[in-house]
Design an enzyme around this catalytic site. Structure first.
Site, short mmCIF file in Angstrom:
data_model
loop_
_atom_site.label_atom_id
_atom_site.label_comp_id
_atom_site.label_asym_id
_atom_site.label_seq_id
_atom_site.Cartn_x
_atom_site.Cartn_y
_atom_site.Cartn_z
N LYS A 228 0.88 -1.17 0.00
CA LYS A 228 0.00 0.00 0.00
C LYS A 228 0.91 1.21 0.00
O LYS A 228 1.63 1.43 0.97
CB LYS A 228 -0.90 -0.02 1.23
CG LYS A 228 -1.89 1.13 1.23
CD LYS A 228 -2.80 1.11 2.41
CE LYS A 228 -3.85 2.21 2.30
NZ LYS A 228 -3.38 3.49 1.78
N ARG A 233 -2.86 9.16 -4.85
CA ARG A 233 -3.61 8.25 -5.70
C ARG A 233 -4.04 9.03 -6.92
O ARG A 233 -4.57 10.15 -6.79
CB ARG A 233 -4.82 7.74 -4.93
CG ARG A 233 -5.72 6.76 -5.68
CD ARG A 233 -5.33 5.34 -5.43
NE ARG A 233 -6.19 4.40 -6.14
CZ ARG A 233 -7.27 3.82 -5.61
NH1 ARG A 233 -7.63 4.11 -4.37
NH2 ARG A 233 -7.96 2.97 -6.32
N LYS A 398 -7.56 -2.97 2.67
CA LYS A 398 -6.24 -2.40 3.00
C LYS A 398 -5.83 -2.94 4.36
O LYS A 398 -6.67 -3.06 5.27
CB LYS A 398 -6.26 -0.87 2.96
CG LYS A 398 -7.32 -0.19 3.78
CD LYS A 398 -7.24 1.31 3.56
CE LYS A 398 -8.39 2.01 4.24
NZ LYS A 398 -8.54 3.40 3.83
#
Lengths: 526, 342
Positions: A228, A233, A398
């Site tokens: 991650k 993003r 996540k």
């Protein structure tokens, strides 16, 4: 304006999604199409330019209300919002005028060519014809900073429900760049303009935090694990040779990352890639604090570009040669993505590597060492998952590393804004540096409402000075501050910056003697 | 007579009348206490003797104890305490609330406690009293606080009930059990069956015994069967606001009635569905109007936005000083948060 004011009021006065949806549907039923279009425009960040400065508005309001500037500032610090402060301090309106939202917006846009005297006349006249709620809305519209208690997801769902449309389709239709003058409401939400906009991004697929033990994700071979990454993003869109980069906040950030754009332009086909923009140097991902040096700069100098190069780690492929492939299973999309990225020589667009682990135990170990790579943990995605619209439980998880924590003492408190304007809810914390206290972090969240009330009472009793918004308080209350990462920073007095600091818990069992010192904190930097 | 001796002194026990040798709304136990109204931060336990308005007597007995030494007095009925001429005057805050006028050696001081100038139709309306020294509150001492006329907020509250009724929802109002609850009750007259929590009903008696008529209501005990209130109107004290007891009421919406609800942030902060800015304190224009009417040379500001309000008065030519007291300590943050001891 009445229908819109009612909508804003209804959205404000409930936390329940069903009631919010009902309020939006009522607006969709009652309001003019042009007003509905404005609702979409305001929600998707398409606000008119600001033509009346907040300084002028404040000046006029003080004049009419007959109050001195310091008192205005005191009022503002109790309200937490300039537009609302003005709405409240003005004397009651002498008349009531009803004009639809779009008519107000036309008038506001027309101020572009007005003289200051004309602007003043318009604003004062409006104030004198609107009630407090409407004035507040008017001020926000004028200031170009309108926000109401509704997520874009909430709006999209309500629109989809009201017009019996697919949520994804509505999201796609109203996102991206459209100009108010070019579109009409009905065709817009039915997606009639969609194809004309090359830049249009897809809604991001978002993951929930893993709630169950990782052993439950069986068989593990069904899951794709990746790091991650902690960057920005972004969605990289290339259509008809044009390249766009969207951030998750649906802002176009293309110009900030020329390296990525240059690479994308060299590729032959059209595509839409979901990925993470990261500071990457000599093949390694750098600390997020490096990326911050690059953000929101007007000018990217050669030095900045050399010192902090960025690249994109590609996660997923959403569109390929003009075809929306989001409904194909992840393993297929990933295979295609790998083929494309690998067919070009290593450049600023790379694959976000898939990590493999034979069993949950080794996966756990991989996660534990993620921070060494400047990663926040792992992402687990089901190999057959589609690319969902928004946040959806079950297919993507996540799995973050446990946060780092320190104990720090509260030294400054400030009233919050918006919902929290009645309480001291914004805090600055300090750690020890020799005999001194040095500020280490600001945090706004992590306490319950009851705890915030308790801290507010402490602040009221222990404030060292009383004017202005910030209270210096006796260093007495100790909190455990959790954060995701830490780096050196010249911006902060302490010389370090914490990433995503928040209050983990109130350590009522500790005193200021027990807080961490700066040297210990610095040792956490990898 | 010594001219320089002050009439009032602000001590660690409370506001002290020097020649009269008594305290007004003290927060530590003293021999003689004059009480301006029955709220907990003004009427505390432990005084050897209490003097208050007739209407406040049953409230003190209910809250502090039936065995206290308390004497009632009417509005505008002078009495002498150690040579100081003392009289009580309506403050318009809640039932029996009073400003206390002190006269000694040609000097007049008025201690006003909590007050409002808006006539709520229940409390005896505020009466301006001329004086040399005036002691004022400033709970809402900022120009952002301006209350709507009584008819307007009543209409808003009724409108909210109508909307709830259309959805079959129970309307739950949250307000102080003494003063606010009765105003809510009055505002909702004729809107349907009204249930009030028994802690409020107990205080309603103080109104009825004083000859102040209240609309018809029913008692509610949340420990009993609460299905009967479905779709009806309920009034509860703030202590029950987020309680599990309240959650037993079927499909309900909550509304907080408090002056703090004037600010959008405060409304959104509380997890209530609606907020109505209804207050028993003076708003900004009310405070200024009341102070001007006293024609006082000197104003003491005891609680609320004391520093700000005193500074503003000084700038407008009224000599003012901020005083530290223990009034409204909780109110400064959030009037309705305070849990009532029951």
């Amino acid at each position: 304006m009445k229908a819109f004011a009612k909508l804003v009021n209804d959205l404000d006065s409930s936390n329940k999604t069903s009631l919010k949806t009902e309020a939006i549907q009522r607006f969709l039923r009652d309001a003019d199409d042009k007003d509905k279009l404005w609702l979409l425009a305001l929600f998707t960040g398409k606000r008119p330019k600001r033509h009346v400065g907040s300084g002028l508005m404040k000046q006029w309001a003080m004049e009419i209300a007959g109050i001195p500037e310091w008192l205005f500032i005191e009022s503002y610090s109790s309200v937490g919002d300039l537009g609302e402060t003005i709405a409240l301090i003005l004397p009651p309106p002498q008349q009531q005028t009803e004009k639809p939202l779009y008519a107000w917006m036309q008038d506001i846009i027309a101020l572009a060519d007005a003289t200051e005297a004309e602007k003043r006349y318009f604003v004062l006249h409006a104030w004198n014809n609107l009630n407090t709620t409407e004035r507040f809305i008017f001020n926000k519209l004028l200031g170009g900073s309108f926000r109401v208690g509704l997520s874009s997801k909430g709006l999209i769902n309500a629109l989809a429900k009201h017009y019996a449309l697919d949520e994804t389709a509505v999201a796609h239709s109203i996102m991206g760049e459209w100009r108010l003058d070019d579109v009409e409401f009905e065709p817009l939400i039915h997606g009639h303009y969609s194809n004309t906009f090359l830049s249009k991004p897809y809604p991001f697929c978002l993951a929930y935090a893993l709630e169950t033990p990782v052993e439950r994700l069986a068989p593990l071979s069904e899951w794709q694990a990746e790091y991650k990454w902690d960057g920005i993003r972004g969605q990289l869109v290339k259509r008809a040779g044009e390249v766009f980069i969207w951030s998750r906040g649906e802002e176009l950030v293309t110009s900030q990352f020329p390296e990525v754009v240059a690479t994308a332009q060299q590729w032959d086909e059209d595509f839409v890639i979901d990925g993470e923009i990261l500071p990457i140097k000599e093949g390694a991902v750098l600390n997020f604090s490096e990326l911050q040096k690059r953000l929101n700069r007007k000018l990217l100098t050669r030095k900045i570009l050399t010192d902090t190069p960025v690249g994109m780690y590609a996660y997923d492929l959403l569109e390929w040669k003009g075809e929306d492939i989001r409904l194909r299973p992840l393993q297929e999309r990933r295979a295609l993505l790998e083929m494309i990225v690998e067919s070009y020589s290593p450049a600023s667009i790379q694959l976000s590597p898939v990590v493999s682990a034979a069993d949950p135990e080794s996966l756990l170990q991989l996660r534990e060492t993620a921070r060494e790579r400047n990663s926040e943990g792992l992402m687990l995605k089901h190999r057959r998952s589609i690319y969902h619209t928004g946040r959806k439980k079950g297919d993507w998880w996540k799995w973050k590393i446990d946060p780092l924590t320190i104990d720090a003492v509260l030294i400054y408190a400030q009233k919050g804004s918006g919902r929290r304007s009645a309480y001291y809810s914004d805090y600055t914390f300090a750690v020890r540096d020799g005999d001194m206290l040095v500020t280490i972090a600001k945090a706004y969240s992590g306490l319950t409402d009851k705890e915030i009330q308790e801290v507010s009472r402490f602040v009221n009793k222990n404030a060292i000075e009383k004017f202005g918004p910030v209270r210096t308080v006796k260093p007495e209350l100790v909190f455990e501050i959790a954060f995701e990462g830490i780096g050196y920073s010249s911006r902060h007095k302490s010389g370090v910056a914490l990433r995503f600091p928040r209050i983990a818990r109130w350590r009522k069992d500790k005193t200021v003697q027990d807080i961490d010192d700066l040297e210990t904190v610095k040792k956490l930097i990898t | 007579m010594i001219q320089d001796e002050p009439l009032l002194r602000f001590c660690s026990e409370g506001i002290y009348c020097v020649p009269g040798r008594f305290y007004i709304d003290p927060w530590r136990p003293v021999a003689k206490a004059l009480i301006m109204h029955g709220h907990a931060d003004h009427a505390r336990e432990g005084m050897q003797h209490y003097l208050c308005h007739h209407f406040t007597v049953p409230i003190l007995k209910a809250r502090i104890g039936a065995d206290i030494q308390v004497q009632g007095i009417a509005y505008n009925e002078p009495t002498y305490l150690n040579g100081v001429k003392v009289s009580f005057h309506p403050a318009g805050h809640i039932i029996g609330s009073a400003q206390i006028r002190l006269e000694y050696g040609g000097k007049v001081a008025v201690v006003s406690g909590d007050y409002k100038v808006q006539d709520d139709g229940l409390s005896t309306p505020f009466e301006p009293v001329r004086c040399h020294e005036f002691v004022t509150e400033s709970t809402f001492g900022l120009p952002i606080y301006k209350w709507l006329p009584v008819e307007s907020y009543q209409q808003q509250m009724r409108q909210w009930i109508t909307e709830n009724q259309a959805r079959g929802k129970t309307s739950v109002f949250i307000g102080y059990s003494l003063g606010k609850a009765q105003r809510i009750l009055k505002a909702l007259e004729g809107m349907g069956d009204i249930y009030v929590h028994y802690s409020i009903a107990r205080l309603n008696e103080a109104y009825v015994s004083a000859g102040i008529p209240l609309p018809e209501y029913r008692n509610l005990d949340l420990r009993e069967d609460v299905k009967k209130v479905a779709g009806k109107i309920v009034i509860v004290p703030p202590a029950l606001a987020d309680s599990n007891a309240l959650k037993r009421i079927p499909d309900f919406a909550t509304a907080i009635c408090s002056g703090w609800m004037q600010v959008r942030g405060a409304r959104r902060w509380r997890s209530a569905d609606a907020g109505f800015a209804v207050s028993d304190h003076a708003d900004w224009p009310g405070l200024l109007q009341a102070i001007k009417a006293t024609e006082a040379d000197k104003v003491y500001v005891t609680h609320g936005h004391t520093q700000t309000f005193a500074k503003y008065l000084n700038e407008t030519g009224i000599y003012a000083e901020a005083i530290k007291t223990e009034f409204g300590a909780e109110e400064e943050i959030e009037e309705t948060v305070k849990a009532e001891k029951e």
